[in-house]
Design an enzyme around this catalytic site. Structure first.
Site, short mmCIF file in Angstrom:
data_model
loop_
_atom_site.label_atom_id
_atom_site.label_comp_id
_atom_site.label_asym_id
_atom_site.label_seq_id
_atom_site.Cartn_x
_atom_site.Cartn_y
_atom_site.Cartn_z
N LYS A 10 0.72 -1.40 0.07
CA LYS A 10 -0.17 0.09 0.01
C LYS A 10 0.88 1.32 0.09
O LYS A 10 2.00 1.34 0.42
CB LYS A 10 -0.99 -0.12 1.22
CG LYS A 10 -2.08 -1.17 1.05
CD LYS A 10 -2.86 -1.32 2.53
CE LYS A 10 -4.25 -1.91 2.18
NZ LYS A 10 -5.02 -2.01 3.36
N TYR A 50 -12.61 -1.70 -3.74
CA TYR A 50 -13.17 -1.67 -2.40
C TYR A 50 -14.74 -1.73 -2.32
O TYR A 50 -15.21 -1.16 -1.21
CB TYR A 50 -12.40 -0.68 -1.47
CG TYR A 50 -10.88 -1.00 -1.15
CD1 TYR A 50 -10.94 -2.17 -0.13
CD2 TYR A 50 -9.95 -0.30 -1.35
CE1 TYR A 50 -9.56 -2.61 0.11
CE2 TYR A 50 -8.52 -0.93 -1.13
CZ TYR A 50 -8.60 -1.83 -0.55
OH TYR A 50 -7.41 -2.47 0.17
N ASN A 113 -2.07 0.44 6.85
CA ASN A 113 -1.62 -0.74 7.35
C ASN A 113 -0.67 -1.69 6.48
O ASN A 113 -0.90 -2.70 6.75
CB ASN A 113 -2.89 -1.50 7.98
CG ASN A 113 -3.90 -1.84 6.88
OD1 ASN A 113 -3.66 -1.41 5.85
ND2 ASN A 113 -4.93 -2.29 7.48
N HIS A 116 -2.18 -5.24 1.67
CA HIS A 116 -3.73 -5.68 1.46
C HIS A 116 -3.51 -7.33 1.27
O HIS A 116 -2.54 -7.65 0.83
CB HIS A 116 -4.26 -5.28 0.30
CG HIS A 116 -5.57 -5.95 -0.20
ND1 HIS A 116 -6.77 -5.87 0.30
CD2 HIS A 116 -5.62 -7.12 -1.10
CE1 HIS A 116 -7.53 -6.68 -0.30
NE2 HIS A 116 -6.86 -7.28 -1.24
N GLU A 127 -9.94 -10.42 -7.34
CA GLU A 127 -8.81 -9.56 -7.34
C GLU A 127 -7.58 -9.63 -8.14
O GLU A 127 -6.79 -8.73 -8.66
CB GLU A 127 -8.31 -9.49 -5.66
CG GLU A 127 -9.48 -8.85 -5.03
CD GLU A 127 -9.18 -8.90 -3.40
OE1 GLU A 127 -8.07 -9.14 -3.08
OE2 GLU A 127 -10.19 -8.38 -2.51
P1 GDP Z 1 -8.45 -6.23 5.81
O1 GDP Z 1 -8.99 -7.41 5.13
O2 GDP Z 1 -7.48 -6.62 7.19
O3 GDP Z 1 -7.49 -5.51 5.10
O4 GDP Z 1 -9.59 -5.12 6.45
P2 GDP Z 1 -10.96 -4.82 5.75
O5 GDP Z 1 -11.28 -5.54 4.61
O6 GDP Z 1 -11.86 -4.78 6.72
O7 GDP Z 1 -10.82 -3.08 5.80
C1 GDP Z 1 -10.04 -2.93 4.33
C2 GDP Z 1 -8.95 -1.66 4.40
O8 GDP Z 1 -9.93 -0.74 4.86
C3 GDP Z 1 -7.89 -2.10 5.58
O9 GDP Z 1 -6.89 -2.94 5.30
C4 GDP Z 1 -7.65 -0.67 6.03
O10 GDP Z 1 -6.89 -0.03 5.14
C5 GDP Z 1 -9.15 0.16 5.77
N1 GDP Z 1 -9.78 0.08 7.01
C6 GDP Z 1 -10.42 -0.92 7.82
N2 GDP Z 1 -11.08 -0.47 9.03
C7 GDP Z 1 -10.79 0.84 9.06
C8 GDP Z 1 -11.33 1.87 10.03
O11 GDP Z 1 -11.89 1.50 10.89
N3 GDP Z 1 -11.08 3.06 9.66
C9 GDP Z 1 -10.21 3.54 8.67
N4 GDP Z 1 -9.88 4.69 8.29
N5 GDP Z 1 -9.85 2.48 7.62
C10 GDP Z 1 -10.20 1.28 7.99
#
Ligand code: GDP
Length: 138
Positions: A10, A50, A113, A116, A127
């Site tokens: 990322k 997304y 973070n 992905h 994807e």
């Molecule tokens: P992942 O599968 O661990 O990447 O998590 P998710 O699919 O739930 O979320 C996708 C991406 O959205 C995450 O990797 C973060 O970059 C972002 N994200 C997830 N939760 C949050 C949140 O509560 N706040 C913000 N700002 N970004 C988030």
């Protein structure tokens, strides 16, 4: 079972010059890189990638972050690649990620973070196809 998954290094990782360290980490965990490229996502691409999160409160922030700089999508192959990448990557929030995971080492916030990783075989297939034509996979 040998599987393929998609990771994206990322924008925060590219900005901090952690791309090489993250690739080395993935290779040391047995992932083979079948395809990789550096690109900058358009807003439309980030929104489409997304799409599953479009109702979430953080969706617009996530799109802004993912388009804020270059990213490295990569197709990875390994035994149990999808589940194993999720393990090596660590929890979404780096503060909650197991020590030694990529997000614990290189992530800085729940949004920024580091990488992905696809979360299911269906999403991995979609994807990978999103970024790489089948002919480009080694
Ligand atoms: P992942 O599968 O661990 O990447 O998590 P998710 O699919 O739930 O979320 C996708 C991406 O959205 C995450 O990797 C973060 O970059 C972002 N994200 C997830 N939760 C949050 C949140 O509560 N706040 C913000 N700002 N970004 C988030």
């Amino acid at each position: 079972m040998i599987e393929r998954t998609l990771t994206i290094i990322k924008p925060d990782s590219v900005e901090k010059k952690n791309v090489g360290a993250i690739i080395a980490h993935l290779e040391s965990e047995g992932f083979e890189i079948l395809a990789a490229r550096m690109t900058r996502l358009s807003e439309a691409q980030a929104r489409a990638f997304y799409e599953v999160h479009k109702e979430r409160p953080f969706y617009n922030d996530l799109v802004a972050y993912m388009t804020s700089g270059p990213v490295w999508p990569m197709c990875l192959q390994r035994e149990d690649a999808i589940g194993y990448l999720r393990k090596v990557m660590g929890a979404t929030n780096p503060a909650e990620a197991e020590p030694g995971t990529i997000r614990a080492l290189y992530g800085e916030s729940i949004e920024r973070n580091a990488i992905h990783g696809s979360d299911s075989p269906e999403n991995a297939a979609g994807e990978i196809a999103f970024f790489f034509p089948t002919a480009d996979l080694a």
